[in-house]
Design an enzyme around this catalytic site. Structure first.
Site, mmCIF file in Angstrom:
data_model
loop_
_atom_site.group_PDB
_atom_site.id
_atom_site.type_symbol
_atom_site.label_atom_id
_atom_site.label_comp_id
_atom_site.label_asym_id
_atom_site.label_seq_id
_atom_site.Cartn_x
_atom_site.Cartn_y
_atom_site.Cartn_z
ATOM 1 N N GLY A 25 -41.011 -4.368 39.483
ATOM 2 C CA GLY A 25 -41.187 -3.282 38.516
ATOM 3 C C GLY A 25 -40.084 -3.257 37.492
ATOM 4 O O GLY A 25 -39.586 -4.292 37.058
ATOM 5 N N GLY B 220 -36.331 -1.162 36.274
ATOM 6 C CA GLY B 220 -35.248 -0.315 36.763
ATOM 7 C C GLY B 220 -34.130 -1.177 37.328
ATOM 8 O O GLY B 220 -34.222 -2.410 37.337
ATOM 9 N N ILE C 185 -32.966 -1.748 40.398
ATOM 10 C CA ILE C 185 -33.203 -2.622 41.561
ATOM 11 C C ILE C 185 -34.011 -3.860 41.157
ATOM 12 O O ILE C 185 -33.588 -4.991 41.430
ATOM 13 C CB ILE C 185 -33.864 -1.846 42.723
ATOM 14 C CG1 ILE C 185 -32.878 -0.807 43.265
ATOM 15 C CG2 ILE C 185 -34.329 -2.791 43.820
ATOM 16 C CD1 ILE C 185 -33.439 0.107 44.334
ATOM 17 N N GLU D 63 -47.994 -5.587 38.097
ATOM 18 C CA GLU D 63 -48.641 -4.723 37.097
ATOM 19 C C GLU D 63 -47.845 -4.759 35.798
ATOM 20 O O GLU D 63 -48.384 -4.552 34.729
ATOM 21 C CB GLU D 63 -48.780 -3.294 37.624
ATOM 22 C CG GLU D 63 -47.488 -2.502 37.644
ATOM 23 C CD GLU D 63 -47.565 -1.255 38.496
ATOM 24 O OE1 GLU D 63 -48.242 -1.271 39.531
ATOM 25 O OE2 GLU D 63 -46.923 -0.263 38.129
ATOM 26 N N GLY E 94 -48.331 1.793 40.898
ATOM 27 C CA GLY E 94 -48.947 0.710 41.672
ATOM 28 C C GLY E 94 -48.270 0.462 43.003
ATOM 29 O O GLY E 94 -48.521 -0.562 43.641
HETATM 30 N N1 COA Z 1 -32.626 13.706 46.042
HETATM 31 C C1 COA Z 1 -32.265 14.206 44.829
HETATM 32 N N2 COA Z 1 -32.183 13.461 43.712
HETATM 33 C C2 COA Z 1 -32.482 12.154 43.826
HETATM 34 C C3 COA Z 1 -32.869 11.575 45.042
HETATM 35 C C4 COA Z 1 -32.933 12.405 46.177
HETATM 36 N N3 COA Z 1 -33.295 11.905 47.367
HETATM 37 N N4 COA Z 1 -33.110 10.265 44.842
HETATM 38 C C5 COA Z 1 -32.878 10.017 43.553
HETATM 39 N N5 COA Z 1 -32.491 11.166 42.942
HETATM 40 C C6 COA Z 1 -32.165 11.292 41.520
HETATM 41 C C7 COA Z 1 -31.124 10.268 41.128
HETATM 42 O O1 COA Z 1 -29.803 10.774 41.338
HETATM 43 C C8 COA Z 1 -31.431 10.071 39.679
HETATM 44 O O2 COA Z 1 -30.925 11.183 38.940
HETATM 45 P P1 COA Z 1 -30.079 10.950 37.595
HETATM 46 O O3 COA Z 1 -31.084 10.304 36.660
HETATM 47 O O4 COA Z 1 -29.677 12.323 37.233
HETATM 48 O O5 COA Z 1 -28.975 10.028 37.989
HETATM 49 C C9 COA Z 1 -32.940 10.187 39.620
HETATM 50 O O6 COA Z 1 -33.324 10.925 40.783
HETATM 51 C C10 COA Z 1 -33.669 8.834 39.634
HETATM 52 O O7 COA Z 1 -33.238 8.091 40.754
HETATM 53 P P2 COA Z 1 -33.152 6.494 40.664
HETATM 54 O O8 COA Z 1 -32.907 5.948 42.003
HETATM 55 O O9 COA Z 1 -32.204 6.095 39.572
HETATM 56 O O10 COA Z 1 -34.616 6.154 40.209
HETATM 57 P P3 COA Z 1 -35.207 4.847 39.521
HETATM 58 O O11 COA Z 1 -35.117 4.962 38.064
HETATM 59 O O12 COA Z 1 -34.665 3.609 40.172
HETATM 60 O O13 COA Z 1 -36.734 5.012 39.913
HETATM 61 C C11 COA Z 1 -38.526 5.675 41.351
HETATM 62 C C12 COA Z 1 -37.108 5.108 41.266
HETATM 63 C C13 COA Z 1 -38.910 5.713 42.810
HETATM 64 C C14 COA Z 1 -38.592 7.058 40.747
HETATM 65 C C15 COA Z 1 -39.488 4.708 40.557
HETATM 66 O O14 COA Z 1 -39.369 3.399 41.043
HETATM 67 C C16 COA Z 1 -40.929 5.158 40.692
HETATM 68 O O15 COA Z 1 -41.369 6.009 39.966
HETATM 69 N N6 COA Z 1 -41.697 4.570 41.653
HETATM 70 C C17 COA Z 1 -43.083 4.945 41.908
HETATM 71 C C18 COA Z 1 -44.054 4.033 41.204
HETATM 72 C C19 COA Z 1 -43.942 2.601 41.610
HETATM 73 O O16 COA Z 1 -43.279 2.246 42.574
HETATM 74 N N7 COA Z 1 -44.636 1.748 40.876
HETATM 75 C C20 COA Z 1 -44.686 0.327 41.120
HETATM 76 C C21 COA Z 1 -43.642 -0.475 40.430
HETATM 77 S S1 COA Z 1 -43.688 -0.387 38.661
#
Ligand code: COA
Length: 433
Positions: free
Chosen positions: A216, A218, A220, A239, A337
């Site tokens: 995806g 981001g 990671i 995707e 996805g």
């Molecule tokens: N409790 C409170 N806050 C949390 C948290 C928790 N358990 N986990 C993360 N956060 C906060 C982080 O501190 C961060 O806040 P900030 O922006 O103020 O620093 C924010 O939430 C985002 O966390 P982060 O780990 O940086 O998210 P990311 O940008 O790596 O995205 C998902 C992770 C899960 C949101 C994203 O991958 C997603 O939407 N996945 C679902 C869809 C998917 O997997 N699609 C397929 C691939 S494209």
């Protein structure tokens, strides 16, 4: 068709003229990602005084989302198939709504009468010599939406890359055409942290040579891509992807040669990134852009042998339930996805479904491995679907393990400073009353 150019001329309108097709009470679909037609959206907002109760429907978009402005309350209401950064505030403040749905099932909602589309606002390249215009960076749901909308407005922008695959509309399929040249907005990647790099090192050990990968956007995924430079013969079925994939194509690490489905092609449905990736996909026949109803169908994904799907999460409970779309009851992103690919990889020969997340959030103040999800948290990947979970502290496979074993395994990859507390909580979870 030889006389397409006269058909093109007959359909040409100004943005203001073309948007007269939108009426109060309509549902308007907006092209996804960087292909959201910003001049049309601004022109639509310019007609706010004659409209009310117009639903704006889309998945992730990049750039401005002017219809979410509080000044447009009661005129436009946003309905999110995925919440992106530009619409998060509107949904969290109650000026928009969120639909949890698997990405591969969304197009059915447009065609089966659940979410019929009145007007689709789509961006395309200028027509080729046969009158075909490419939907560029985003085929995703948008080609289906364009074909099933009652009225189709196309903005023609020469800055949109022309992509290969099933990406084309013909001039004669549009009701009106608006010419507007503008630079595409870019998606700004988050920072790659040391935790992301440590996670990537564990994930890359799970990816065999000859694997087909879904990746995806981001920190990671970018760190994982950067860790694959010594791999061989990787393929892509995903995707979406971003700029981080370019060095792996250029070095030959990704050559798609061992793919069991669509060999020699990288299958995708959209990109999110910068001008570098927009230029890289322009007229590049290695990329097969196809609709999400195909790319994300778990039965299709599973036909890729050695399919490795890597998806991020916000929180995982000790039984393996994965929250990825909300922080407690506050909507944050979407189902997307994730489940499509976790299930597809689970059914692929030699497949590896992976959920990867940093062990903590908020600068280490919160553990993301938790005894119970926050109240109201949305489970995206269920505990029956989950297989590998990876943090910077290690990788564990929960599939086929009982609740007690799962808790023990997950505590082992939690941040050590939270492990004693998690063990106490786990003991409570499994005590008989
Ligand atoms: N409790 C409170 N806050 C949390 C948290 C928790 N358990 N986990 C993360 N956060 C906060 C982080 O501190 C961060 O806040 P900030 O922006 O103020 O620093 C924010 O939430 C985002 O966390 P982060 O780990 O940086 O998210 P990311 O940008 O790596 O995205 C998902 C992770 C899960 C949101 C994203 O991958 C997603 O939407 N996945 C679902 C869809 C998917 O997997 N699609 C397929 C691939 S494209």
């Amino acid at each position: 068709m030889k006389n397409w150019s006269s058909q093109y001329e007959a359909r040409r309108r100004t943005a203001a003229e073309a948007l007269q097709a939108v009426h109060s009470g309509h549902r308007v679909y907006v092209h996804m990602g960087a292909a959201a037609p910003l001049p049309l959206l601004h022109a639509l907002c310019g007609q706010a005084s004659r409209l009310q109760n117009v639903e704006i429907l889309h998945c992730i978009t990049v750039g401005e989302a002017p219809y979410t402005d509080p000044a447009h309350c009661g005129i436009f209401r946003f309905n999110a198939l995925f919440i992106s950064g530009n619409t998060r505030c509107a949904v969290q403040q109650g000026r928009g709504d969120y639909i949890p749905v698997f990405l591969h099932e969304i197009e059915d909602l447009f065609t089966n009468g659940t979410l019929p589309i009145d007007v689709a606002l789509i961006q395309c390249t200028p027509p080729d010599q046969f009158g075909y215009m490419s939907l560029g960076t985003d085929i995703d749901l948008s080609l289906t939406a364009a074909r099933h909308a009652r009225h189709l407005v196309v903005q023609v922008n020469p800055r949109l890359p022309r992509t290969c695959g099933d990406t084309m509309l013909h001039v004669t399929e549009c009701h009106s055409i608006v010419e507007a040249t503008h630079e595409l907005p870019e998606f700004q990647q988050g920072e790659i942290t040391p935790a992301h790099r440590a996670i990537a090192a564990h994930v890359s050990n799970l990816i065999p040579d000859g694997a087909t990968i879904q990746i995806g956007v981001g920190g990671i995924p970018e760190a994982v891509l950067a860790s694959l430079s010594n791999h061989k013969d990787l393929g892509v079925h995903t995707e979406m992807f971003s700029d981080g994939i370019i060095p792996l194509f250029e070095s030959g690490v990704i050559n798609n040669s061992r793919k069991s489905l669509h060999p020699h092609k990288a299958v995708t449905s959209f990109v999110l990134g910068t001008r570098a990736i927009y230029d890289y996909i322009d007229n590049n026949p290695v990329f097969e852009f196809l609709s999400n109803r195909y790319t994300n169908d778990p039965c299709v994904i599973a036909q890729n042998d050695r399919m490795v799907a890597v998806n991020a999460a916000l929180e995982v409970d000790l039984s393996g339930q994965v929250c990825s779309d909300s922080i407690g009851s506050i909507p944050f992103s979407g189902v997307g996805g994730q489940v499509d690919f976790i299930r597809g990889a689970a059914h692929s020969k030699g497949g590896v479904p992976v959920i990867a997340l940093p062990a903590t959030a908020k600068n280490g103040a919160l553990s993301r491995i938790v005894p119970r999800l926050k109240p109201g948290a949305g489970v995206v990947t269920s505990r029956a679907d989950v297989h590998w979970v990876v943090t910077e502290f290690g990788a564990v496979n929960l599939h086929g393990r009982n609740l007690r074993q799962r808790a023990e395994a997950l505590i082992g990859i939690a941040d050590p400073k939270f492990q004693a507390e998690l063990e106490r909580e786990a003991a409570g979870l499994f005590q008989k009353s």
